[in-house]
Write a protein that holds these residues in place. Structure first.
Motif: not given
Length: 353
Positions: A190-196, A243-251
């Motif tokens: 579970l690796i998620y991209d954030t905005s930074d 779904i989670i990835a799309a939300e995480v990418g906003k932060w």
């Protein structure tokens, strides 16, 4: 291991980390005088561990039955690549060979392309070593109670498959319920991209699912039947991740990690290895020890993970140069200077330069 990487004061970093606190006695066991040295060591030992291919020890003149004549209670450990029978028993082996055959590379397959991939560390060797260490401890405990030594046979393939089995081979466990293993337990990476940057989030319980939904402002997902239970979340793992990835990418990472912590959701940043030494948890737990060692300067080492109350571990000496302790050990065995010099001259033993 001595030659994998750039040496510093004659030793590579990998060799140093694996061999600190050891002594090096360099002996040619193809020579009678060299075999005599090992025969002098055997009666003093609790454990003899060898990792030659099956049959090699006997060919060198050290079959188990002869060793037991010298030391009946010794714990004799044989580590091989594939065990003592089967078409691969005599095959040369290194870590990647075991990774391939044990399905490690299959487990690491890219989720989107299906292309297998290796762990980029020496995995099978370490798993086998940890398995051997636990087995030796158990055998020594058994000897304390029974007075009997025994032979431990361990293959790298067996050790690695056993290590991977619980979740990596979950689909194979129940024959009557066999399923494609590529579709089981697929949510571990579970690796998620954030905005930074990148973070990891691992949600198992209903409480944790509620926490992440509230953190991300998606409260409607808490009661969504596709995600309402752990089993449902697993069945719909790909959709849930998307779904989670799309939300995480906003932060940004720091802000989101702080909010996840407030909601008691397991999470962490994905550290760059060059940032490891400065992470506050690593510093607080003293996970990495620093010590100035003559000839090496400051040396950083991961501290032994088990903290013994009455017999604490310590990093007392650096990894040895090859043959660094040859003279020291031979004198402990009763060799005098003249005989030691003859052994060196006849190239039976090697002394560090």
């Amino acid at each position: 291991m001595r030659y994998l990487g750039q040496p510093h004061n004659g030793l590579t970093a990998t060799f140093y980390s694996c061999n600190r606190n050891k002594r090096s006695l360099a002996v040619d066991l193809k020579k009678d005088a060299g075999r005599e040295i090992l025969w002098k060591l055997i009666p003093t030992a609790d454990v003899l561990l060898q990792n030659f291919r099956p049959g090699a020890m006997a060919r060198m003149g050290f079959p188990e039955e002869k060793i037991r004549e010298s030391n009946p209670n010794i714990v004799y450990v044989s580590i091989s690549g594939f065990g003592e029978k089967g078409p691969y028993a005599g095959k040369r082996v290194y870590d990647p060979i075991i990774q391939g055959l044990s399905c490690s590379a299959d487990i690491q397959s890219n989720r989107k392309t299906g292309c297998p991939d290796m762990f980029r560390i020496i995995l099978a060797d370490k798993v086998s070593a940890l398995t051997a260490a636990q087995a030796v401890s158990s055998a020594l405990y058994y000897r304390e109670r029974s007075g009997e030594g025994q032979h431990i046979r361990l293959s790298m393939l067996d050790a690695t498959i056993a290590f991977l089995w619980p979740e990596g081979m979950a689909g194979l466990t129940f024959a009557e319920k066999e399923v494609d293993v590529k579709r089981t337990f697929s949510s571990i990476d579970l690796i998620y991209d954030t905005s930074d940057g990148y973070i990891t989030i691992s949600v198992i319980s209903d409480k944790e699912w509620k926490g992440i939904c509230e953190t991300l402002g998606r409260q409607e997902l808490i009661t969504d039947e596709r995600f309402q239970t752990a089993q449902a979340r697993r069945a719909n793992a790909e959709l849930r991740r998307d779904i989670i990835a799309a939300e995480v990418g906003k932060w940004n990472s720091a802000e989101l990690l702080a909010r996840l912590e407030e909601n008691d959701v397991p999470c962490a940043p994905l550290l760059d290895r060059m940032d490891l030494l400065e992470h506050p948890q690593v510093i607080a737990s003293e996970t990495v020890k620093r010590k100035v060692v003559p000839g090496f300067g400051e040396v950083r080492q991961a501290q032994p993970a088990a903290h013994f109350e009455r017999s604490p571990s310590a990093m007392n000496r650096p990894a040895p140069q090859i043959g660094e302790h040859t003279s020291e050990v031979l004198k402990e065995l009763g060799y005098v200077d003249e005989s030691l010099n003859n052994l060196v001259k006849n190239k039976v033993v090697r002394i560090a330069e």
